[in-house]
Design a protein around this motif. Structure first.
Motif, PDB file in Angstrom:
ATOM      1  N   LEU A 324      25.541 -21.839 -10.840  1.00 53.96           N
ATOM      2  CA  LEU A 324      24.519 -22.668 -10.207  1.00 53.96           C
ATOM      3  C   LEU A 324      24.854 -24.144 -10.367  1.00 53.96           C
ATOM      4  O   LEU A 324      24.705 -24.941  -9.429  1.00 53.96           O
ATOM      5  N   PHE A 354      19.949 -13.631  -7.466  1.00 50.67           N
ATOM      6  CA  PHE A 354      19.270 -14.771  -6.837  1.00 50.67           C
ATOM      7  C   PHE A 354      20.210 -15.948  -6.656  1.00 50.67           C
ATOM      8  O   PHE A 354      20.276 -16.563  -5.580  1.00 50.67           O
ATOM      9  N   ASN A 355      20.968 -16.283  -7.707  1.00 46.36           N
ATOM     10  CA  ASN A 355      21.873 -17.431  -7.611  1.00 46.36           C
ATOM     11  C   ASN A 355      22.960 -17.206  -6.567  1.00 46.36           C
ATOM     12  O   ASN A 355      23.327 -18.124  -5.828  1.00 46.36           O
ATOM     13  N   THR A 358      21.444 -17.773  -3.264  1.00 45.26           N
ATOM     14  CA  THR A 358      21.307 -19.203  -2.979  1.00 45.26           C
ATOM     15  C   THR A 358      22.626 -19.783  -2.478  1.00 45.26           C
ATOM     16  O   THR A 358      22.653 -20.611  -1.548  1.00 45.26           O
ATOM     17  N   PHE A 361      23.145 -18.612   1.108  1.00 43.88           N
ATOM     18  CA  PHE A 361      22.286 -19.368   2.016  1.00 43.88           C
ATOM     19  C   PHE A 361      22.924 -20.723   2.322  1.00 43.88           C
ATOM     20  O   PHE A 361      22.979 -21.157   3.486  1.00 43.88           O
ATOM     21  N   GLY A 362      23.413 -21.402   1.278  1.00 49.04           N
ATOM     22  CA  GLY A 362      24.051 -22.700   1.477  1.00 49.04           C
ATOM     23  C   GLY A 362      25.314 -22.618   2.314  1.00 49.04           C
ATOM     24  O   GLY A 362      25.690 -23.582   2.990  1.00 49.04           O
ATOM     25  N   HIS A 366      23.318 -16.171   6.154  1.00 50.90           N
ATOM     26  CA  HIS A 366      21.906 -15.896   5.934  1.00 50.90           C
ATOM     27  C   HIS A 366      21.594 -14.416   5.780  1.00 50.90           C
ATOM     28  O   HIS A 366      20.701 -14.035   5.025  1.00 50.90           O
ATOM     29  N   ALA A 369      22.361 -13.544   2.335  1.00 51.03           N
ATOM     30  CA  ALA A 369      21.337 -14.131   1.469  1.00 51.03           C
ATOM     31  C   ALA A 369      20.066 -13.296   1.486  1.00 51.03           C
ATOM     32  O   ALA A 369      19.456 -13.045   0.431  1.00 51.03           O
ATOM     33  N   PHE A 373      18.357 -11.719  -1.818  1.00 53.34           N
ATOM     34  CA  PHE A 373      16.995 -12.065  -2.238  1.00 53.34           C
ATOM     35  C   PHE A 373      16.108 -10.822  -2.278  1.00 53.34           C
ATOM     36  O   PHE A 373      15.242 -10.681  -3.164  1.00 53.34           O
ATOM     37  N   ASP A 385      10.663 -17.776  -7.009  1.00 56.91           N
ATOM     38  CA  ASP A 385      11.498 -18.565  -6.102  1.00 56.91           C
ATOM     39  C   ASP A 385      12.182 -17.689  -5.057  1.00 56.91           C
ATOM     40  O   ASP A 385      12.530 -18.168  -3.967  1.00 56.91           O
ATOM     41  N   ALA A 386      12.364 -16.421  -5.371  1.00 55.50           N
ATOM     42  CA  ALA A 386      13.023 -15.527  -4.416  1.00 55.50           C
ATOM     43  C   ALA A 386      12.153 -15.290  -3.184  1.00 55.50           C
ATOM     44  O   ALA A 386      12.679 -15.067  -2.084  1.00 55.50           O
ATOM     45  N   ASN A 389      12.769 -18.370  -0.986  1.00 52.51           N
ATOM     46  CA  ASN A 389      14.093 -18.375  -0.381  1.00 52.51           C
ATOM     47  C   ASN A 389      14.288 -17.250   0.630  1.00 52.51           C
ATOM     48  O   ASN A 389      14.977 -17.415   1.644  1.00 52.51           O
TER      49      ASN A 389
END
Length: 468
Positions: A324, A354-355, A358, A361-362, A366, A369, A373, A385-386, A389
């Motif tokens: 991360l 999750f990380n 992320t 996603f970046g 998608h 991702a 998630f 947070d999931a 996201n």
């Protein structure tokens, strides 16, 4: 001085504590200062105990001096010598509730009957102290003395009618007695007062299930995973005692608690103290690295991640948090290696999934991702947070209906999250639900009046509504 350190003395010490208040203190009734063998202890603990004991030698008629040594022993789980010190503080100061109260907590670890009597002394000195009453009620409840526990919890509510902790105690008593409607009412009110208290929802799950309220039981079970940490009443007396702990284990625990509250500088200080006392374990090094990264001090963080992984190269927590940090500094290739390794070593670690999600996603991946998630939430429905996201990943591929599902779920526990409500409004606008979108944008602006994005999108939604 006399060395005390074995539990056979506890009954005698408790008896002294209970009888001491009626005596006039004279030189002959002041006991020897209890000492413990410190040679095997960490240096800061040895130094602290020696210093506080020496201070007491010169002030043996001071309740505060006796009480301070008692608190130092108590903070390091040396309950027997702590009780000797507290007993003398009780004798010397007949008004301060904290001495019998702290003694009760210490005695509850070794002699619960003595603790009951000590809590009663504390209650007499502070009859409207809700925290004292809740602690007394909890011990009585654990001992099966339901009537006495109920009395203590009701007295706590009389002292503080907003005490969620007294209500949870009363609900536990009601549950044992089979009064399910009363238990439900008490727990629901407790949840309104302290919605993040993790002690409420497992009980509420049981109550709803036993009442046949299956939908409510499912929701309470989910909330139990979201809010999985029991809270405790604010307690300055106990906090002051615990704050005296100088051993590395206590410092690490304090640092973890501070980090969870977002007090990152203070957490960093605690973790650095740990490393000054003992050789850094991977967990110690990872704790410090993580709080440094959260402060934006990524280069420093990477040094400590490297040290931790040198000793434990397959530590999935270190790998995941390092990944991360690498993502934050733009080293995507290194982040990819760290996060994929963590996810491969243990696919059941939610934060690792999750990380990696992320990162995907970046990278604009998608669909990947979304899958990550979803896997995160299957492993840990409480990783909030999931939800955010996952909705964002769906929205990125214009699946706005799918985006709304996790966002609405998150809204159940974050009803005042302005950014979340803005996203919900935006999804409704994209779906053509302009009335709903306008109302949601207005709510987002109410929560965050300075949000230009919500104001801009609200104007667009109103313009579209006029055209229609």
């Amino acid at each position: 001085m006399v060395i005390v350190g074995n539990r056979r003395l506890v009954a005698a010490l408790a008896a002294l504590v209970l009888s001491g208040c009626a005596e006039q203190t004279s030189e002959s009734t002041i006991p020897n200062i209890p000492t413990v063998e410190t040679r095997g202890m960490e240096a800061p603990v040895r130094i602290l105990i020696d210093a506080v004991a020496r201070n007491l030698e010169g002030d043996r008629h001071s309740a505060i001096a006796w009480g301070r040594l008692g608190r130092v022993y108590h903070a390091h789980e040396l309950y027997t010598p702590a009780l000797v010190c507290y007993e003398q503080a009780i004798r010397l100061d007949r008004d301060d509730y904290q001495w019998p109260y702290l003694a009760a907590h210490a005695a509850s670890q070794v002699d619960k009957d003595a603790a009951v009597a000590l809590f009663e002394q504390a209650r007499k000195r502070a009859p409207r102290h809700a925290t004292v009453l809740v602690a007394q009620g909890e011990l009585l409840r654990q001992l099966g003395r339901s009537d006495d526990a109920r009395d203590a919890f009701l007295a706590a509510l009389e002292a503080d009618d907003r005490s969620s902790f007294a209500r949870v105690g009363l609900a536990r008593v009601a549950l044992v007695e089979g009064d399910l409607p009363r238990a439900r009412s008490l727990l629901e009110r407790a949840a309104e007062l302290t919605p993040t208290d993790g002690s409420i929802y497992p009980l509420l799950t049981r109550v709803h299930a036993r009442l046949g309220e299956s939908d409510l039981a499912v929701r309470a079970e989910w909330l139990a995973k979201v809010h999985d940490t029991p809270l405790a009443p604010r307690d300055p007396a106990l906090d002051a005692m615990r704050g005296l702990a100088a051993n590395s284990h206590a410092l690490a625990s304090a640092g973890t608690a501070l980090a969870a509250r977002g007090e990152l500088r203070a957490a960093e200080a605690q973790f650095r103290k740990v490393l000054s006392i003992r050789p850094g374990t991977p967990q110690d090094l990872g704790n410090l690295a993580t709080v440094l990264s959260r402060q934006g001090r990524h280069a420093e963080a990477m040094e400590f991640f490297a040290r931790g992984l040198a000793g434990s190269p397959d530590d999935i927590v270190l790998l995941s948090h390092q990944g991360l940090t690498q993502m934050m500094i733009g080293d995507v290739e290194a982040a990819e290696a760290s996060l994929k390794r963590a996810a491969t070593l243990d696919p059941s670690y939610p934060q690792g999934q999750f990380n990696l999600g992320t990162l995907r996603f970046g990278q604009g991946r998608h669909r990947d991702a979304i899958a990550l998630f979803q896997r995160t939430l299957a492993l840990d429905p409480g990783l909030t947070d999931a939800y955010l996201n996952l909705g964002s990943a769906h929205a990125a591929v214009e699946e706005f209906e799918a985006a709304l599902e996790p966002w609405k779920r998150l809204r159940e526990i974050q009803p005042d999250n302005a950014s979340l409500i803005h996203n919900i409004a935006l999804a409704n606008a994209r779906l053509g639900r302009l009335d709903t979108a306008i109302a949601e944008f207005q709510r987002a602006i109410q929560l965050d009046p300075d949000s230009p994005a919500s104001r801009r999108e609200l104007a667009r939604a109103r313009a579209r509504q006029r055209q229609d």
